[in-house]
Design an enzyme around this catalytic site. Structure first.
Site, PDB file in Angstrom:
ATOM      1  N   HIS A   1       0.832  -1.204   0.000  1.00 29.33           N
ATOM      2  CA  HIS A   1       0.000   0.000   0.000  1.00 29.33           C
ATOM      3  C   HIS A   1       0.866   1.255   0.000  1.00 29.33           C
ATOM      4  O   HIS A   1       1.596   1.521   0.955  1.00 29.33           O
ATOM      5  CB  HIS A   1      -0.902   0.008   1.231  1.00 29.33           C
ATOM      6  CG  HIS A   1      -2.144   0.838   1.064  1.00 29.33           C
ATOM      7  ND1 HIS A   1      -2.128   2.125   0.566  1.00 29.33           N
ATOM      8  CD2 HIS A   1      -3.447   0.561   1.318  1.00 29.33           C
ATOM      9  CE1 HIS A   1      -3.355   2.599   0.540  1.00 29.33           C
ATOM     10  NE2 HIS A   1      -4.171   1.674   0.986  1.00 29.33           N
ATOM     11  N   GLY A   2       0.812   2.037  -1.085  1.00 33.69           N
ATOM     12  CA  GLY A   2       1.486   3.325  -1.123  1.00 33.69           C
ATOM     13  C   GLY A   2       0.732   4.350  -0.303  1.00 33.69           C
ATOM     14  O   GLY A   2      -0.269   4.035   0.365  1.00 33.69           O
TER      15      GLY A   2
END
Length: 330
Positions: A130-131
């Site tokens: 997850h950025g």
């Protein structure tokens, strides 16, 4: 200098509009030598302009989200009479938004998808890093729908369902808040499902070293076991260089742990190169426990990061990669 009793247009020599404006402001505010303050203000604006840009650029994504919501409302209004005769009412709306987001990904990030052949024809659980925002997953979902005609459900954090106006967007894309039974049901129906086990904590508090922050989460592995589907690891190169967070500030971390809301500021929106890599599936094995499958998945995702991401991440390098050609063996 213009005298106090003189007009801006008085005298044989014309006075510039800027000089006139300075004089009027001085008269109105009663501040002497106001031109010095204005010069300082102009200097500050030039100094702070880069900061303003990196703080405002992420707002483009907010505009795109609400544009998507508006388009879905228009689509629903125009097609509600056809709902009873349609296999999936939102098919056309999803195609429309896929075109919008894929266009943005191509133009702003030169977005590429690699390894789509690793996605099975049937159901599967995609597990991704997850950025700071899920924009890379949105680009992936749009490209998958356009190229493969495959649709992928997703699991999102509870706070997303409380965002103003997002209900129709989440409904159209089959986003769920993640009860195990609902996830297993979607997979057993033959759907693809995507989840980022790190969630909001990984989004806000990971860094340019791309540290995987899962804690003790293993529910996704139990979902894959119960549904008897493979897990497919997925990673997007440079995702943390596009948008970064101020998660390194300890007080913000403490505040998040207390209220569980994403209160950490974002900055960036840089047009860095984004490439999503889909790894080889981890097949279903009835003899594997949830703990073992979690460890396998984390190792597979870490391997993708080490293979495709230069560490630590660097914004300038990620920008320069827009002009580089990806090697075929990647």
């Amino acid at each position: 200098m213009i005298g106090g009793n003189e007009s801006c247009t008085a005298g044989p020599m014309p006075v510039s509009y800027l000089t006139c404006l300075t004089y009027i402001l001085g008269e109105w505010t009663g501040v002497e030598h106001i031109e010095d303050y204005l010069s300082y203000a102009v200097y500050l604006s030039w100094v702070l302009l880069p900061l303003a840009i990196v703080l405002l650029l992420p707002g483009v994504l907010v505009i795109l989200f609400y544009t998507s919501i508006l388009l879905l409302h228009i689509y629903k209004r125009k097609n509600e009479l056809k709902e009873a005769y349609s296999n999936d009412f939102w098919d056309g709306g999803r195609q429309m938004l896929a075109t919008l987001w894929d266009g943005h990904g191509r133009i702003w990030h030169g977005y590429e998808l690699h390894g789509a052949e690793n996605i099975p024809e049937g159901p599967g659980l995609l597990v991704f890093y997850h950025g700071a925002t899920p924009v890379d997953y949105i680009y992936f979902m749009a490209r998958l729908l356009i190229q493969k005609k495959r649709y992928c459900h997703a699991v999102a954090d509870h706070f997303v369902f409380r965002l103003p106006g997002f209900k129709i967007l989440l409904e159209a894309h089959g986003v769920m808040h993640g009860p195990k039974e609902e996830c297993v049901s979607a997979l057993k129906k033959g759907h693809l499902l995507a989840i980022a086990p790190g969630g909001v904590r990984e989004a806000l508090f990971s860094d340019e070293m791309y540290t995987i922050i899962w804690g003790n989460r293993k529910g996704f592995a139990q979902v894959a076991i119960d549904a008897k589907v493979p897990i497919i690891p997925m990673f997007t190169q440079n995702v943390r260089e596009g948008i970064r967070t101020l998660g390194g500030i300890k007080i913000l971390r403490s505040l998040y742990e207390r209220i569980r809301l994403p209160v950490v500021p974002l900055y960036g929106g840089f047009p860095v190169k984004l490439r999503t890599f889909v790894g080889e599936p981890i097949p279903y094995d009835p003899n594997t426990t949830a703990e073992e499958l979690t460890a396998k998945t984390k190792a597979a995702l870490q391997a993708l990061i080490e293979k495709h991401q230069k560490l630590p991440g660097n914004i300038f390098r990620a920008l320069m990669e827009r002009f580089q050609t990806q090697k075929k063996d990647d």
